[in-house]
Design a protein around this motif. Structure first.
Motif, PDB file in Angstrom:
ATOM      1  N   MET A 137       0.919  -1.199  -0.064  1.00  0.00           N
ATOM      2  CA  MET A 137       0.116   0.001   0.033  1.00  0.00           C
ATOM      3  C   MET A 137       1.076   1.291   0.096  1.00  0.00           C
ATOM      4  O   MET A 137       0.531   2.241  -0.690  1.00  0.00           O
ATOM      5  N   LEU A 138       1.953   1.302   0.858  1.00  0.00           N
ATOM      6  CA  LEU A 138       2.711   2.331   0.839  1.00  0.00           C
ATOM      7  C   LEU A 138       3.433   2.729  -0.470  1.00  0.00           C
ATOM      8  O   LEU A 138       3.593   3.714  -0.898  1.00  0.00           O
ATOM      9  N   ARG A 139       3.994   1.564  -1.139  1.00  0.00           N
ATOM     10  CA  ARG A 139       4.743   1.562  -2.418  1.00  0.00           C
ATOM     11  C   ARG A 139       3.748   2.226  -3.237  1.00  0.00           C
ATOM     12  O   ARG A 139       4.218   3.082  -4.147  1.00  0.00           O
ATOM     13  N   ALA A 140       2.385   1.794  -3.230  1.00  0.00           N
ATOM     14  CA  ALA A 140       1.454   2.373  -4.322  1.00  0.00           C
ATOM     15  C   ALA A 140       1.009   3.771  -4.178  1.00  0.00           C
ATOM     16  O   ALA A 140       1.026   4.561  -5.027  1.00  0.00           O
ATOM     17  N   ARG A 141       0.845   4.095  -2.898  1.00  0.00           N
ATOM     18  CA  ARG A 141       0.498   5.492  -2.624  1.00  0.00           C
ATOM     19  C   ARG A 141       1.533   6.654  -2.267  1.00  0.00           C
ATOM     20  O   ARG A 141       1.463   7.742  -2.552  1.00  0.00           O
ATOM     21  N   ALA A 142       2.687   6.033  -1.800  1.00  0.00           N
ATOM     22  CA  ALA A 142       3.812   7.105  -1.465  1.00  0.00           C
ATOM     23  C   ALA A 142       4.792   7.150  -2.810  1.00  0.00           C
ATOM     24  O   ALA A 142       5.718   7.883  -2.639  1.00  0.00           O
ATOM     25  N   GLY A 143       4.599   6.235  -3.677  1.00  0.00           N
ATOM     26  CA  GLY A 143       5.489   6.377  -4.922  1.00  0.00           C
ATOM     27  C   GLY A 143       6.909   5.786  -4.829  1.00  0.00           C
ATOM     28  O   GLY A 143       7.795   6.372  -5.331  1.00  0.00           O
ATOM     29  N   HIS A 144       7.141   4.927  -3.821  1.00  0.00           N
ATOM     30  CA  HIS A 144       8.512   4.247  -3.717  1.00  0.00           C
ATOM     31  C   HIS A 144       8.434   2.829  -3.907  1.00  0.00           C
ATOM     32  O   HIS A 144       7.352   2.255  -3.865  1.00  0.00           O
ATOM     33  N   ASP A 145       9.542   2.283  -4.368  1.00  0.00           N
ATOM     34  CA  ASP A 145       9.656   0.826  -4.627  1.00  0.00           C
ATOM     35  C   ASP A 145      10.164  -0.096  -3.596  1.00  0.00           C
ATOM     36  O   ASP A 145      10.625  -1.244  -3.760  1.00  0.00           O
ATOM     37  N   PHE A 146      10.392   0.588  -2.290  1.00  0.00           N
ATOM     38  CA  PHE A 146      11.081  -0.210  -1.337  1.00  0.00           C
ATOM     39  C   PHE A 146      10.126  -1.087  -0.535  1.00  0.00           C
ATOM     40  O   PHE A 146       8.939  -0.655  -0.434  1.00  0.00           O
ATOM     41  N   SER A 147      10.360  -2.153   0.171  1.00  0.00           N
ATOM     42  CA  SER A 147       9.722  -3.047   0.736  1.00  0.00           C
ATOM     43  C   SER A 147       9.963  -2.722   2.293  1.00  0.00           C
ATOM     44  O   SER A 147       9.361  -3.890   3.031  1.00  0.00           O
TER      45      SER A 147
ATOM     46  N   VAL B 267      17.238  -4.972   0.955  1.00  0.00           N
ATOM     47  CA  VAL B 267      16.227  -4.050   1.366  1.00  0.00           C
ATOM     48  C   VAL B 267      15.822  -3.003   0.334  1.00  0.00           C
ATOM     49  O   VAL B 267      14.867  -2.743  -0.211  1.00  0.00           O
ATOM     50  N   VAL B 268      16.947  -2.311   0.278  1.00  0.00           N
ATOM     51  CA  VAL B 268      16.967  -1.089  -0.557  1.00  0.00           C
ATOM     52  C   VAL B 268      16.783  -1.447  -1.931  1.00  0.00           C
ATOM     53  O   VAL B 268      16.348  -0.666  -2.711  1.00  0.00           O
ATOM     54  N   LYS B 269      17.315  -2.700  -2.579  1.00  0.00           N
ATOM     55  CA  LYS B 269      17.315  -3.266  -3.794  1.00  0.00           C
ATOM     56  C   LYS B 269      15.760  -3.699  -4.086  1.00  0.00           C
ATOM     57  O   LYS B 269      15.350  -4.030  -5.351  1.00  0.00           O
ATOM     58  N   GLY B 270      14.822  -3.833  -3.094  1.00  0.00           N
ATOM     59  CA  GLY B 270      13.617  -4.069  -3.159  1.00  0.00           C
ATOM     60  C   GLY B 270      13.344  -5.765  -3.032  1.00  0.00           C
ATOM     61  O   GLY B 270      12.381  -6.410  -3.618  1.00  0.00           O
ATOM     62  N   GLN B 271      14.453  -6.436  -2.696  1.00  0.00           N
ATOM     63  CA  GLN B 271      14.336  -8.044  -2.635  1.00  0.00           C
ATOM     64  C   GLN B 271      13.436  -8.452  -1.478  1.00  0.00           C
ATOM     65  O   GLN B 271      13.573  -7.684  -0.529  1.00  0.00           O
ATOM     66  N   PRO B 272      12.904  -9.286  -1.501  1.00  0.00           N
ATOM     67  CA  PRO B 272      12.134  -9.690  -0.246  1.00  0.00           C
ATOM     68  C   PRO B 272      13.010 -10.118   0.873  1.00  0.00           C
ATOM     69  O   PRO B 272      14.277 -10.748   0.915  1.00  0.00           O
ATOM     70  N   ILE B 273      12.629  -9.473   1.923  1.00  0.00           N
ATOM     71  CA  ILE B 273      13.715  -9.265   3.116  1.00  0.00           C
ATOM     72  C   ILE B 273      13.977 -10.679   3.672  1.00  0.00           C
ATOM     73  O   ILE B 273      14.869 -10.993   4.269  1.00  0.00           O
ATOM     74  N   ASP B 274      13.229 -11.994   3.637  1.00  0.00           N
ATOM     75  CA  ASP B 274      13.202 -13.174   3.907  1.00  0.00           C
ATOM     76  C   ASP B 274      14.009 -14.017   3.171  1.00  0.00           C
ATOM     77  O   ASP B 274      14.641 -14.966   3.590  1.00  0.00           O
ATOM     78  N   ASN B 275      14.786 -13.263   2.330  1.00  0.00           N
ATOM     79  CA  ASN B 275      15.687 -13.898   1.291  1.00  0.00           C
ATOM     80  C   ASN B 275      16.976 -13.871   1.921  1.00  0.00           C
ATOM     81  O   ASN B 275      17.944 -14.854   1.298  1.00  0.00           O
ATOM     82  N   ILE B 276      17.423 -13.380   2.935  1.00  0.00           N
ATOM     83  CA  ILE B 276      18.656 -13.242   3.406  1.00  0.00           C
ATOM     84  C   ILE B 276      18.437 -13.890   4.729  1.00  0.00           C
ATOM     85  O   ILE B 276      17.680 -13.175   5.665  1.00  0.00           O
ATOM     86  N   VAL B 277      19.256 -15.076   5.058  1.00  0.00           N
ATOM     87  CA  VAL B 277      19.103 -15.507   6.409  1.00  0.00           C
ATOM     88  C   VAL B 277      20.434 -15.578   7.445  1.00  0.00           C
ATOM     89  O   VAL B 277      21.643 -15.814   6.776  1.00  0.00           O
ATOM     90  N   LEU B 278      20.167 -15.431   8.459  1.00  0.00           N
ATOM     91  CA  LEU B 278      21.381 -15.564   9.497  1.00  0.00           C
ATOM     92  C   LEU B 278      21.590 -17.052   9.922  1.00  0.00           C
ATOM     93  O   LEU B 278      20.543 -17.672  10.265  1.00  0.00           O
ATOM     94  N   GLY B 279      22.784 -17.399   9.797  1.00  0.00           N
ATOM     95  CA  GLY B 279      23.010 -19.032  10.336  1.00  0.00           C
ATOM     96  C   GLY B 279      24.001 -19.423   9.755  1.00  0.00           C
ATOM     97  O   GLY B 279      24.626 -19.130   8.990  1.00  0.00           O
ATOM     98  N   ASN B 280      24.356 -20.903  10.226  1.00  0.00           N
ATOM     99  CA  ASN B 280      25.414 -21.655   9.805  1.00  0.00           C
ATOM    100  C   ASN B 280      24.954 -22.362   8.727  1.00  0.00           C
ATOM    101  O   ASN B 280      23.935 -23.258   8.827  1.00  0.00           O
ATOM    102  N   THR B 281      25.476 -22.338   7.342  1.00  0.00           N
ATOM    103  CA  THR B 281      24.783 -23.031   6.552  1.00  0.00           C
ATOM    104  C   THR B 281      25.244 -24.618   6.481  1.00  0.00           C
ATOM    105  O   THR B 281      24.350 -25.219   5.831  1.00  0.00           O
ATOM    106  N   LEU B 282      26.131 -25.052   7.180  1.00  0.00           N
ATOM    107  CA  LEU B 282      26.546 -26.328   7.344  1.00  0.00           C
ATOM    108  C   LEU B 282      25.462 -26.996   8.299  1.00  0.00           C
ATOM    109  O   LEU B 282      25.229 -28.231   7.953  1.00  0.00           O
TER     110      LEU B 282
END
Length: 657
Positions: A66-76, A253-268
């Motif tokens: 809603m904010l993106r649509a009414r405020a005119g920015h592309d950020f999540s 976040v600045v790029k507009g990527q979904p925030i859940d796509n970057i995860v903190l943790g041990n990959t192994l």
């Protein structure tokens, strides 16, 4: 001269000096940098967002769409506070409270970034030491809006700050990010020959399991969009370091990527995105770092899930987990979908040191992993980089290029590319990084990769060229026997006699020594006769030897003799452990033929113990590009020595004169 943003930002350390220790500077500077970036990004649409939000309380938070649509920015993300970094300075008496409120007014996806920095604690500390206003004023002076500082340049700034922070903390800066020239090469080669990238609105997913500050994802995104502006690119990553994670997440976040796509943790041990695979994957895992802390989880996955998990092919030694990241990366690449022209199989690029090429003999975890990767035909090429390319190490490094569906002409083959001599020296080194790849070097390496031809810097091999069998070559045990002093001492040191009565052992020693004196050093080659004498000496000493003890005593009193009696066991010659040897036999050679040709002409009685044969794989990269340099002629060396000696004599004469 361009403004040095990183240097200016780090100069905030002058404010912190004396109150904070040097290794603590980054705990303040890095989150304030992220805050300044986000503040600058939102500045142009700040008024519109506040207008849309009005004076009402939103619970839950207002929808980002809603904010993106009414405020005119592309950020999540958004910020509901009426403050920004500049306006906060106007009320110094309430600065701490207002700044905390400003940070907490970000949408939840951004607040989590500052929670990882424990930023609220930093605000309280700065306020207690009357430093908060000075720090805020410092950061308010720098404009980090994307129109002034691009995403790529912001990445450079973050990396430079982290490097300074790591140096101050005595940490390993190179664990957090990869030099841009190396990333450029990896991404360029990864995208080479990638099918369908030019299609309108093609969707591609890119993954980095050791994402650091996100440099690899950012460059891959930029290159794909540069080739195809309509492409829809989704970026995914996981990072174990909280500071790097927070920076990467802020950038995404600045790029507009979904925030859940970057995860903190041990990959192994805590791999994100379970069950998902990706079109592209890149990684620069830590070099030569042990995986002791992950051992329990990794070994359990290997044992329980086998090839249904990530680590089915094997486990490397605990001191170096590089190949674990290699296996993980392969597991996250999309499988080919036969008959579906729109399904693109996964491709990967990973930076590794030399260890995964050759560490571990046949049957070891590392060798089994190499063999599996080769036999699955996932390895497309390896590029050897120059030394001194990374910030924290000058060692040799290699880029492995992986492909789940290699082009027909590359199937069953691997390309090795030698780029060790392709570099330009940097005017000013950064840590251990003294060399870099120029655009021309990257273009040349891409050309070599595209050409897939034999040349001075490019070699093409069959997969079988890297496979081998390690055979165990046995030779029969032939012994002579005697009662020499050294042999007698070996008997008394036998583990099998450790529990025997001490006085009886002493009598046994005396009997053996007397027998040696009587024989005057003569040696026997009859095991039966010598065994009878030993038993008689033991009986005379009152020492009752079991069959196992007698065998051990005979072994201690015996030494190899090519002319000695052949020792038999179960009707067959017993092998000599001392003469046992191993040979690596090329994969496409018959081992028995190899034995007849390479071994038996020198040791005719040798044979292969097939029960001990192991299969292995090794990629001896350096050997394939070695160029023999003949020694200088002796005449040339003699002439040079004569010239040097002549100069020395002339100077001595000058001294005497």
């Amino acid at each position: 001269m361009s403004f040095n943003h990183a240097q200016f930002i780090w100069s905030a350390a002058d404010i912190l000096r004396g109150t904070y220790k040097q290794h603590q500077y980054g705990d303040v500077i890095l989150p304030f940098t992220v805050l300044s970036r986000l503040d600058s990004v939102l500045a142009p649409t700040k008024a519109k967002v506040l207008e849309v939000l009005g004076d009402g309380e939103w619970d839950p938070e207002p929808p980002a769409a809603m904010l993106r649509a009414r405020a005119g920015h592309d950020f999540s993300f958004h910020n509901r506070s009426r403050h920004d970094l500049k306006s906060l300075q106007g009320d110094p008496d309430n600065l701490e409270e207002n700044l905390r409120d400003y940070v907490n007014s970000f949408s939840q996806n951004v607040r989590e970034i500052f929670e990882k920095y424990a930023f609220e604690d930093r605000i309280i500390e700065l306020a207690q030491h009357d430093l908060l206003l000075q720090v805020l004023q410092h950061f308010a002076k720098v404009d980090l809006h994307p129109k002034v500082v691009s995403n790529e340049k912001m990445g450079h700034i973050f990396e430079e700050l982290i490097r300074k922070f790591a140096e101050a903390s005595n940490e390993t800066a190179g664990e957090h990010f990869t030099p841009r020239d190396v990333i450029d090469l990896m991404v360029t080669l990864l995208l080479a020959h990638a099918p369908d990238l030019g299609k309108d609105h093609v969707a591609r997913e890119i993954y980095d399991p050791t994402v650091g500050t996100g440099g690899m994802l950012t460059m891959a995104d930029e290159k794909i969009r540069a080739e195809n502006p309509t492409a829809e690119v989704s970026l995914y990553g996981q990072e174990i370091n909280p500071a790097s994670y927070a920076i990467c997440k802020a950038d995404m976040v600045v790029k507009g990527q979904p925030i859940d796509n970057i995860v903190l943790g041990n990959t192994l041990t805590q791999p994100a995105f379970r069950g998902r695979t990706f079109h592209f994957a890149l990684s620069n895992p830590p070099f030569g770092v042990d995986w002791k802390q992950s051992r329990k989880v990794v070994e359990e996955e290997h044992a329980v899930r086998g090839f249904d998990g990530r680590f089915g092919p094997g486990l490397p030694r605990v001191s170096d987990g590089s190949t674990l990241f290699l296996l993980h990366l392969i597991s996250k690449l999309r499988e080919p979908q036969p008959g579906d022209p729109n399904a693109s199989a996964g491709r990967g690029a990973i930076v590794l040191n030399g260890s995964p090429l050759f560490t571990g003999g046949a049957g070891s975890g590392e060798s089994n992993i190499r063999k599996w990767v080769l036999e699955q035909d996932y390895l497309e090429a390896i590029v050897a980089l120059p030394t001194d390319m990374f910030y924290n190490t000058g060692i040799a490094t290699y880029v492995w290029l992986l492909n789940k569906d290699k082009p027909r002409e590359r199937r069953g083959k691997v390309q090795l590319i030698d780029a060790t001599g392709m570099f330009e020296k940097m005017r000013k080194s950064i840590g251990s990084k003294r060399r870099q790849l120029s655009a021309a070097h990257i273009a040349e390496l891409t050309r070599l990769f595209d050409a897939f031809e034999e040349s001075k810097h490019s070699k093409i091999f069959r997969i079988e060229d890297f496979l081998y069998r390690t055979i165990t070559v046995e030779r029969p045990l032939r012994l002579n026997y005697g009662f020499g002093p050294d042999r007698v001492e070996r008997v008394l040191a036998l583990r099998q006699l450790a529990k025997a009565d001490g006085s009886l052992l002493e009598k046994f020693r005396e009997g053996l020594t007397e027998a040696g004196a009587a024989d005057a050093g003569a040696l026997s080659t009859s095991r039966a006769e010598f065994s009878k004498r030993v038993s008689e000496i033991a009986d005379a000493a009152g020492l009752k030897l079991t069959a196992a003890q007698l065998k051990a005593v005979l072994g201690a009193l015996g030494e190899h003799d090519d002319e000695g009696e052949l020792v038999m066991k179960a009707g067959k010659p017993e092998p000599s452990a001392d003469l046992r040897d191993t040979e690596n036999v090329p994969w496409d050679q018959d081992v028995e033929e190899y034995l007849e040709r390479e071994v038996k002409p020198w040791v005719p009685d040798a044979w292969i113990d097939h029960s001990k044969t192991k299969e292995g794989a090794e990629i001896p990269f350096t050997r394939h590009f070695y160029e023999y340099v003949p020694p200088r002629p002796l005449e040339e060396i003699d002439a040079e020595l004569d010239e040097v000696l002549g100069r020395i004599r002339a100077r001595l004469e000058e001294v005497k004169g």
